[in-house]
Design an enzyme around this catalytic site. Structure first.
Site, PDB file in Angstrom:
ATOM      1  N   ASP A  97       1.267  -1.526  -0.099  1.00 23.18           N
ATOM      2  CA  ASP A  97       0.157  -0.218   0.029  1.00 23.18           C
ATOM      3  C   ASP A  97       0.782   1.074  -0.072  1.00 23.18           C
ATOM      4  O   ASP A  97       0.463   2.766  -0.628  1.00 23.18           O
ATOM      5  CB  ASP A  97      -0.777  -0.190   1.501  1.00 23.18           C
ATOM      6  CG  ASP A  97      -1.945  -1.045   1.357  1.00 23.18           C
ATOM      7  OD1 ASP A  97      -2.027  -1.594  -0.013  1.00 23.18           O
ATOM      8  OD2 ASP A  97      -2.722  -1.306   2.586  1.00 23.18           O
TER       9      ASP A  97
HETATM   10  P1  NAP Z   1       0.838  -3.952   3.081  1.00 20.61           P
HETATM   11  O1  NAP Z   1       0.498  -3.139   2.352  1.00 20.61           O
HETATM   12  O2  NAP Z   1       0.205  -4.559   4.395  1.00 20.61           O
HETATM   13  O3  NAP Z   1       1.558  -4.947   2.137  1.00 20.61           O
HETATM   14  C1  NAP Z   1       2.574  -5.761   3.087  1.00 20.61           C
HETATM   15  C2  NAP Z   1       2.657  -7.034   1.569  1.00 20.61           C
HETATM   16  O4  NAP Z   1       3.653  -7.442   2.435  1.00 20.61           O
HETATM   17  C3  NAP Z   1       1.421  -7.726   1.802  1.00 20.61           C
HETATM   18  O5  NAP Z   1       1.028  -7.061  -0.387  1.00 20.61           O
HETATM   19  C4  NAP Z   1       2.133  -9.281   1.462  1.00 20.61           C
HETATM   20  O6  NAP Z   1       2.495  -9.701  -0.511  1.00 20.61           O
HETATM   21  C5  NAP Z   1       3.540  -8.961   1.301  1.00 20.61           C
HETATM   22  N1  NAP Z   1       3.445 -10.066   2.425  1.00 20.61           N
HETATM   23  C6  NAP Z   1       3.407 -10.930   3.776  1.00 20.61           C
HETATM   24  N2  NAP Z   1       4.368 -11.817   3.905  1.00 20.61           N
HETATM   25  C7  NAP Z   1       6.133 -11.902   3.392  1.00 20.61           C
HETATM   26  C8  NAP Z   1       6.312 -12.499   3.207  1.00 20.61           C
HETATM   27  N3  NAP Z   1       6.805 -12.977   4.575  1.00 20.61           N
HETATM   28  N4  NAP Z   1       7.505 -12.485   2.213  1.00 20.61           N
HETATM   29  C9  NAP Z   1       7.382 -11.554   1.761  1.00 20.61           C
HETATM   30  N5  NAP Z   1       6.617 -10.687   1.463  1.00 20.61           N
HETATM   31  C10 NAP Z   1       5.364 -10.686   1.929  1.00 20.61           C
HETATM   32  O7  NAP Z   1       2.510  -3.076   3.340  1.00 20.61           O
HETATM   33  P2  NAP Z   1       2.819  -1.793   4.170  1.00 20.61           P
HETATM   34  O8  NAP Z   1       3.219  -1.747   3.062  1.00 20.61           O
HETATM   35  O9  NAP Z   1       3.709  -1.861   5.019  1.00 20.61           O
HETATM   36  O10 NAP Z   1       1.275  -0.531   4.205  1.00 20.61           O
HETATM   37  C11 NAP Z   1       1.592  -1.016   5.497  1.00 20.61           C
HETATM   38  C12 NAP Z   1       0.314  -0.941   5.672  1.00 20.61           C
HETATM   39  O11 NAP Z   1      -1.105  -1.067   6.865  1.00 20.61           O
HETATM   40  C13 NAP Z   1      -0.736   0.248   5.474  1.00 20.61           C
HETATM   41  O12 NAP Z   1      -2.050   0.834   4.377  1.00 20.61           O
HETATM   42  C14 NAP Z   1      -1.461   0.614   6.191  1.00 20.61           C
HETATM   43  O13 NAP Z   1      -2.056   2.511   6.331  1.00 20.61           O
HETATM   44  C15 NAP Z   1      -1.417  -0.127   7.250  1.00 20.61           C
HETATM   45  N6  NAP Z   1      -1.455   0.000   8.779  1.00 20.61           N
HETATM   46  C16 NAP Z   1      -0.194   0.416   9.671  1.00 20.61           C
HETATM   47  C17 NAP Z   1      -0.763   0.684  10.545  1.00 20.61           C
HETATM   48  C18 NAP Z   1       0.892   1.522  10.730  1.00 20.61           C
HETATM   49  O14 NAP Z   1       1.217   2.229  12.352  1.00 20.61           O
HETATM   50  N7  NAP Z   1       1.965   0.776  11.019  1.00 20.61           N
HETATM   51  C19 NAP Z   1      -1.418   0.854  11.690  1.00 20.61           C
HETATM   52  C20 NAP Z   1      -2.709   0.248  10.733  1.00 20.61           C
HETATM   53  C21 NAP Z   1      -2.762  -0.490   9.441  1.00 20.61           C
HETATM   54  P3  NAP Z   1       1.856 -11.127  -0.062  1.00 20.61           P
HETATM   55  O15 NAP Z   1       1.045 -12.119   0.400  1.00 20.61           O
HETATM   56  O16 NAP Z   1       2.241 -11.552  -1.840  1.00 20.61           O
HETATM   57  O17 NAP Z   1       3.446 -12.009  -0.153  1.00 20.61           O
END
Ligand code: NAP
Length: 539
Positions: free
Chosen positions: A466
């Site tokens: 994301d």
């Molecule tokens: P993300 O959008 O949640 O994407 C994470 C990606 O990691 C997934 O598409 C997944 O794809 C991949 N993944 C999972 N396990 C994996 C592994 N073992 N090896 C390789 N890839 C793996 O993560 P992000 O880009 O870090 O974004 C964070 C999201 O969380 C945002 O939407 C944010 O708003 C939300 N959020 C963040 C917080 C905070 O405080 N940081 C709090 C609440 C919500 P695959 O399954 O294809 O591998």
């Protein structure tokens, strides 16, 4: 601090009981007399800070004692307040230090020093006549804290913080309650006006109970003990509103009848249900925001208890925690492009709007291999690594550090682009990379790195989705529209390491994966990075 007040009450009761068949003086006045005439022989400890409430004191010895007492009390109180002021300044400097990785350790030390000064000042309060309770609390608390700090995994930090917030909240509520019970005893004079005491106690009880139960649910959801899906019950928010109103009415009744402690217990019970019902309907992925909010609540509960005890340190530190918690909550909501209202009351339905995955990816995605990535990296001068949630899941941070080192040894400049909500908790990526000893100055925040992506030869996206999704910029109907993202797509080449084309937290496809300049390395993050390292070494 509650223990301190209880200890002094027990002593006073004992003392009054012992002397009740003699002259009708208060416990404190007896202490003055005993001090004067029996300095060495008294079988009971003598409180050095008696309270001159009885009219007898005024009649009998006012000129002799009253001024001395006032002077000594004022001096002791002033010194303690001065120490509290020093602690408050250290807390503020500590918070300032924590705002940057380079000064964070010093900030932490300043905060710890402030806390030490506050604790020592509190222990110097001469109303304490038994240190046993205080010591037992210190030893048990230090032991539990030490064991937890040593055993907790970095990825389990949000749960740990949730628990700490919860216990902070309930401690505030219980100390305020203890103070309320204490003032119902005839020989005890409240430290503050009764209306302030009961009002602040009610406030502390409501906020403390909500914080405690809310935090326990947040802990349970993150730890997998409770189903993390949002609990959807009709009219739940209205039920919560009514319950909160009932708690406030009970608080008002308590203020009108300060001796009716039953109102306080009822208020705690109602507020506890509110705490549970507030967090159950929120999904597990939103828990970090909820935890930041509950952190703020725990500070407010402590500040309210400060008004109960007339304790400046609690008021100041509670306000600091309350304010910083709400600032963090706002930053997180902004970085996710969501309102706090939406997080708390809206059920987050991922991927409702926006393009379908097939339309975005069909025939456009190019898979790659570690060897091909190694060849690409050989010709690069500037490489930017973009970590995300997947790096945390696969615990790839050490392998990522190794990749950085091997590239640097080959003359490639390596930097890290850090999105504020990458992962699942604030500072998630910073913590993991720090654990792997990646130097702080390599970590670049979004505002700093975004203007430079056009000069980046290769951007390696490791388990992020994301936070690098260009839909946020280009599709106003997307659930993440307007969310600030890392402009990875502007780099000359992009390598994305993830296991599949599955979406991230927002549940939407990512056009970055289908761009001409993007190569997909389908692998677990750690294995993928290790594969690239092996390929680089093999050359
Ligand atoms: P993300 O959008 O949640 O994407 C994470 C990606 O990691 C997934 O598409 C997944 O794809 C991949 N993944 C999972 N396990 C994996 C592994 N073992 N090896 C390789 N890839 C793996 O993560 P992000 O880009 O870090 O974004 C964070 C999201 O969380 C945002 O939407 C944010 O708003 C939300 N959020 C963040 C917080 C905070 O405080 N940081 C709090 C609440 C919500 P695959 O399954 O294809 O591998």
């Amino acid at each position: 601090m509650g223990g301190v007040r209880f200890a002094s009450r027990n002593w006073r009761q004992e003392w009054v009981k012992l002397n009740s068949n003699r002259v009708p003086l208060s416990g404190g006045e007896w202490a003055i007399v005993a001090r004067a005439i029996l300095p060495q022989t008294s079988p009971l400890p003598i409180p050095p800070f008696p309270t001159p409430h009885s009219p007898y004191l005024g009649k009998m010895r006012k000129p002799l004692f009253a001024n001395t007492l006032r002077y000594t009390r004022n001096m002791g109180g002033s010194l303690i307040n001065l120490a509290y002021l020093v602690s408050a300044v250290l807390f503020i400097l500590g918070l300032k230090g924590l705002s940057h990785p380079r000064t964070a350790v010093r900030g932490n030390q300043l905060g710890a020093l402030g806390m030490l000064i506050a604790i020592v000042a509190t222990l110097l309060n001469q109303e304490i006549i038994s240190f046993t309770l205080v010591l037992v609390g210190l030893v048990v608390g230090a032991f539990i804290g030490l064991v937890m700090a040593l055993r907790v995994q970095m990825t389990a930090m949000p749960q740990m913080v949730a628990l700490l917030n919860g216990f902070g909240g309930i401690a505030s509520a219980l100390v305020a309650g203890a103070s309320l019970i204490e003032t119902t005893l005839p020989e005890v004079t409240p430290p503050v006006p009764l209306l302030q005491l009961t009002g602040a106690t009610a406030l502390s009880g409501i906020i403390g109970a909500v914080t405690f139960w809310g935090s326990l649910v947040a802990f349970g959801k993150l730890q997998g003990i409770i189903n993390e899906n949002p609990l959807q019950v009709s009219f739940l928010h209205y039920i919560n509103g009514v319950l909160l109103l009932v708690a406030v009415v009970l608080g008002v009744l308590l203020m009108l009848n300060p001796t009716a402690v039953g109102y306080y217990w009822a208020l705690l019970a109602v507020a506890s249900v509110v705490g549970l019902l507030l967090v159950f309907p929120i999904g597990g992925a939103d828990m970090p925001v909820v935890i930041a909010l509950l952190n703020s609540y725990s500070g407010l509960a402590a500040a309210a208890t400060g008004f109960v005890l007339n304790n400046n340190a609690l008021i100041i530190t509670g306000s600091l925690v309350g304010a910083s918690g709400i600032i963090l909550t706002t930053i997180m909501c902004k970085a996710m492009n969501r309102s706090l209202r939406n997080v708390l009351f809206g059920v987050w339905v991922p991927g409702e709007a926006g393009p379908k995955a097939d339309d975005v990816y069909a025939g456009k995605v190019k898979a790659t291999s570690p060897e091909e990535v190694a060849m690409l990296l050989e010709g690069a001068r500037l490489v930017v690594i973009v970590p995300g949630y997947g790096m945390a899941v696969s615990q790839a941070q050490h392998a990522v550090r190794d990749l950085m080192q091997i590239l640097q040894s080959q003359g490639v400049e390596v930097e890290f682009a850090i999105h504020p909500v990458a992962g699942r908790m604030p500072g998630h990526m910073n913590v993991l990379l720090a654990e792997a000893d990646v130097p702080y100055d390599k970590l670049k925040e979004m505002d700093e790195i975004n203007p430079r992506f056009e000069q980046v030869d290769v951007a390696i996206v490791i388990g992020a989705n994301d936070v690098v999704n260009p839909l946020a910029r280009i599709d106003p109907n997307s659930p993440i529209a307007g969310m600030p993202i890392l402009d990875v797509d502007k780099a000359r080449s992009v390598v994305v390491i993830k296991r599949s084309l599955s979406p991230g937290f927002a549940g939407i496809p990512n056009p970055l994966f289908a761009l001409d300049n993007t190569l997909m390395l389908f692998a677990d993050a750690r294995e993928g990075v290790q594969g690239i390292i092996n390929a680089l070494k093999a050359k």
